[in-house]
Design a protein around this motif. Sequence first.
Motif, mmCIF file in Angstrom:
data_model
loop_
_atom_site.group_PDB
_atom_site.id
_atom_site.type_symbol
_atom_site.label_atom_id
_atom_site.label_comp_id
_atom_site.label_asym_id
_atom_site.label_seq_id
_atom_site.Cartn_x
_atom_site.Cartn_y
_atom_site.Cartn_z
ATOM 1 N N UNK A 143 -31.052 49.353 -3.060
ATOM 2 C CA UNK A 143 -31.058 50.003 -3.939
ATOM 3 C C UNK A 143 -29.915 51.078 -4.191
ATOM 4 N N UNK A 144 -29.593 51.485 -5.293
ATOM 5 C CA UNK A 144 -28.399 52.592 -5.594
ATOM 6 C C UNK A 144 -28.505 53.346 -6.718
ATOM 7 N N UNK A 145 -27.736 54.242 -6.856
ATOM 8 C CA UNK A 145 -28.024 55.331 -7.901
ATOM 9 C C UNK A 145 -27.719 54.442 -9.212
ATOM 10 N N UNK A 146 -26.804 53.549 -9.333
ATOM 11 C CA UNK A 146 -26.582 52.948 -10.683
ATOM 12 C C UNK A 146 -27.898 51.918 -11.100
ATOM 13 N N UNK A 147 -28.512 51.364 -10.008
ATOM 14 C CA UNK A 147 -29.583 50.277 -10.198
ATOM 15 C C UNK A 147 -30.829 51.186 -10.840
ATOM 16 N N UNK A 148 -31.011 52.616 -10.121
ATOM 17 C CA UNK A 148 -31.966 53.374 -10.734
ATOM 18 C C UNK A 148 -31.522 53.952 -12.243
ATOM 19 N N UNK A 149 -30.559 54.103 -12.391
ATOM 20 C CA UNK A 149 -30.301 54.364 -13.840
ATOM 21 C C UNK A 149 -30.319 53.142 -14.834
ATOM 22 N N UNK A 150 -30.188 52.077 -14.406
ATOM 23 C CA UNK A 150 -30.317 50.964 -15.041
ATOM 24 C C UNK A 150 -31.712 50.941 -15.462
ATOM 25 N N UNK A 151 -32.352 50.849 -14.516
ATOM 26 C CA UNK A 151 -34.027 50.740 -14.487
ATOM 27 C C UNK A 151 -34.482 51.834 -15.427
ATOM 28 N N UNK A 152 -33.983 52.909 -15.619
ATOM 29 C CA UNK A 152 -34.545 53.870 -16.604
ATOM 30 C C UNK A 152 -33.607 54.121 -18.036
ATOM 31 N N UNK A 153 -32.742 53.011 -18.164
ATOM 32 C CA UNK A 153 -32.154 53.072 -19.531
ATOM 33 C C UNK A 153 -32.656 52.548 -20.616
ATOM 34 N N UNK A 154 -34.273 51.874 -20.234
ATOM 35 C CA UNK A 154 -34.935 51.489 -21.384
ATOM 36 C C UNK A 154 -35.634 52.642 -22.009
ATOM 37 N N UNK A 155 -35.762 53.714 -21.480
ATOM 38 C CA UNK A 155 -36.583 54.971 -21.968
ATOM 39 C C UNK A 155 -35.970 55.839 -22.990
ATOM 40 N N UNK A 156 -36.649 56.236 -23.909
ATOM 41 C CA UNK A 156 -36.254 57.328 -24.784
ATOM 42 C C UNK A 156 -36.165 58.697 -24.322
#
Length: 332
Positions: free
Chosen positions: A275-288
Amino acid sequence: MTTASTIAWDDTVLPFQLDASDIRGRVARLDGVLDQVLSQHDYPPAVEALVAEMALLTALIGQTIKLRWKLSLQVRGDGPARLIATDYYGPTEDGQPGRIRAYASYDKDKIDPTGHPFSQIGKGYFAILIDQGEGTTPYQGITPIAGGSLSACAEAYFAQSEQLPTSFKLTFGKSSVPGGTESWRAGGIMLQAMPKASPSANPDGVSDDGLTAAADLMDDEEGEDWNRANHLLQTAEEMEMIGPSVQPTELLVRLFHEEQPRVFDPQPVQFGCSCSDDKVRQSLSIYSAKDIATMTTDEGIVTADCQFCGAHYEFDPATLGFEATEGPDAKS
């Protein structure tokens, strides 16, 4: 025996081959890895046992694969233990350790404290997923929950999906040395017929549950070798498997000296999360932005916790989602 020699084999997987019977195998011992996996959560004893067994299987299976990135094991059921998930990350360089993490999802109000851990899973499936990294297509194999243990599920998977006769003997639990603190220890041995074994020696034969069994994959001579090796495997004692006084190399000689055991370089393993900061951001990138707003706390932040290692992340909502207005993902 010195203290150094008693712990030299902890958190290692030792590959071996039985030259007299064309069988390969692994001996694994986990202590610190298992302690770290289980210390991340306050699991009830039945769930702890399932996670411990799954982590040990993951260490044994992960080391058999020419893995460039990640092996995942998953068990999903309709019982109180809904999900057991583990990941094994292959070493990035020769001599580097493999990394293991594990997580369980369960209904604490429905767990039966007196029931057998495996019975808490109910009906479901056992899955193995192999991801070799960017540019490759992940592989997934699934078999129904069967037998009376997770190791029996893994044996059924290899017979059914890979047509490789495979067997495990595992032991795990909490133990302590005189004057020491209580900690988790686990030991296991995996046997697997070499891939040249006939995949259709008995194509019409299936076990009582309708799944292919190891015996269905072999001719008479191969079956005799396999049965002999597995009879010897079952004579292994718990204290021999978890140590610390019996080294894996010594255990192999005790069990299989007539099978001509040959060992290879051991593989160290450790607890590790991706896990990492970037991976969490990526997982949330699909949301409006509207979706992100529903995730935002009264304090004006979005939080996320890793289910595997417990890492806690906090974000400015303006930097998240495909409508981010700030940060590296903001659209001009």
